[in-house]
Design a protein around this motif. Sequence first.
Motif, short mmCIF file in Angstrom:
data_model
loop_
_atom_site.label_atom_id
_atom_site.label_comp_id
_atom_site.label_asym_id
_atom_site.label_seq_id
_atom_site.Cartn_x
_atom_site.Cartn_y
_atom_site.Cartn_z
N ILE A 12 9.44 -8.44 -0.64
CA ILE A 12 8.69 -7.23 -0.99
C ILE A 12 7.37 -7.30 -0.24
CG2 ILE A 12 7.58 -5.94 -2.86
CD1 ILE A 12 9.61 -7.44 -4.76
N VAL A 13 7.09 -6.25 0.51
CA VAL A 13 5.85 -6.19 1.29
C VAL A 13 5.02 -5.01 0.80
CG1 VAL A 13 4.84 -5.94 3.59
CG2 VAL A 13 7.00 -7.19 3.32
N THR A 14 3.89 -5.31 0.21
CA THR A 14 2.95 -4.26 -0.19
C THR A 14 2.07 -3.94 1.01
OG1 THR A 14 2.93 -5.01 -2.48
CG2 THR A 14 1.05 -3.66 -1.75
N VAL A 15 1.97 -2.67 1.33
CA VAL A 15 1.18 -2.22 2.47
C VAL A 15 -0.06 -1.51 1.91
CG1 VAL A 15 1.15 -0.84 4.57
CG2 VAL A 15 3.29 -1.94 3.84
N SER A 16 -1.21 -2.18 2.01
CA SER A 16 -2.44 -1.63 1.44
C SER A 16 -3.65 -2.34 2.02
CB SER A 16 -2.44 -1.79 -0.08
OG SER A 16 -3.71 -1.53 -0.63
N ASP A 17 -4.56 -1.58 2.60
CA ASP A 17 -5.81 -2.15 3.10
C ASP A 17 -6.58 -2.81 1.96
OD1 ASP A 17 -5.56 -1.48 5.81
OD2 ASP A 17 -6.48 0.49 5.52
N ARG A 18 -6.78 -2.07 0.88
CA ARG A 18 -7.61 -2.57 -0.23
C ARG A 18 -6.98 -3.78 -0.92
NH1 ARG A 18 -9.21 1.75 -4.28
NH2 ARG A 18 -7.02 2.23 -4.14
N ALA A 19 -5.68 -3.74 -1.17
CA ALA A 19 -5.04 -4.88 -1.82
C ALA A 19 -5.05 -6.10 -0.91
CB ALA A 19 -3.61 -4.53 -2.24
#
Length: 172
Positions: A12-19
């Motif tokens: 699972i790859v979360t794509v988020s600058d802030r995270a």
Amino acid sequence: MNDTMPTTRIAIVTVSDRASRGEYEDLSGPAVEDWLRRAVGSPCTITRQIVPDGIDSVRDILVRLCDEDKVDLIFTSGGTGPSPRDLTPEAMRQVMTMELPGFGEMMRQESLKHVPTAILSRQTAGVRGRTLIVNLPGKPASIDVCLRAVFPAIPYCLELIGAGALTAAARA
């Protein structure tokens, strides 16, 4: 004959600058993992990673997971809207060797029953080698709707591409 099913590898790859900078708690990665833990009935390992938005970061992690780590199934979460930094679909185009547009069509169709802005979603799915990659939205409630819509096709797709076997749990 060995009756045990090999372990399917899921990333699972979360794509988020802030995270990725630690400014925002990743809610989508855990939501995908929780959903899968309820839905998958066969042995699997699930790993989670967070990368910043952008073509290069998403492309590079997907290529590594497919080509080096040899995972069977990847879910991305986030980066599929119309914002300037939402570039997950563009990264997917550089990674996949075969697009499976029906996944995105089904996710948008089901999501539109819940929110009128689902038409802005640009999720897709595709294959690279023996890995299925599915783009999901970033909101946990939307993740649930989308996974319910497309999960029934995933075990058969994995079989067709020669990836690890996956079976649904008796109750998802």
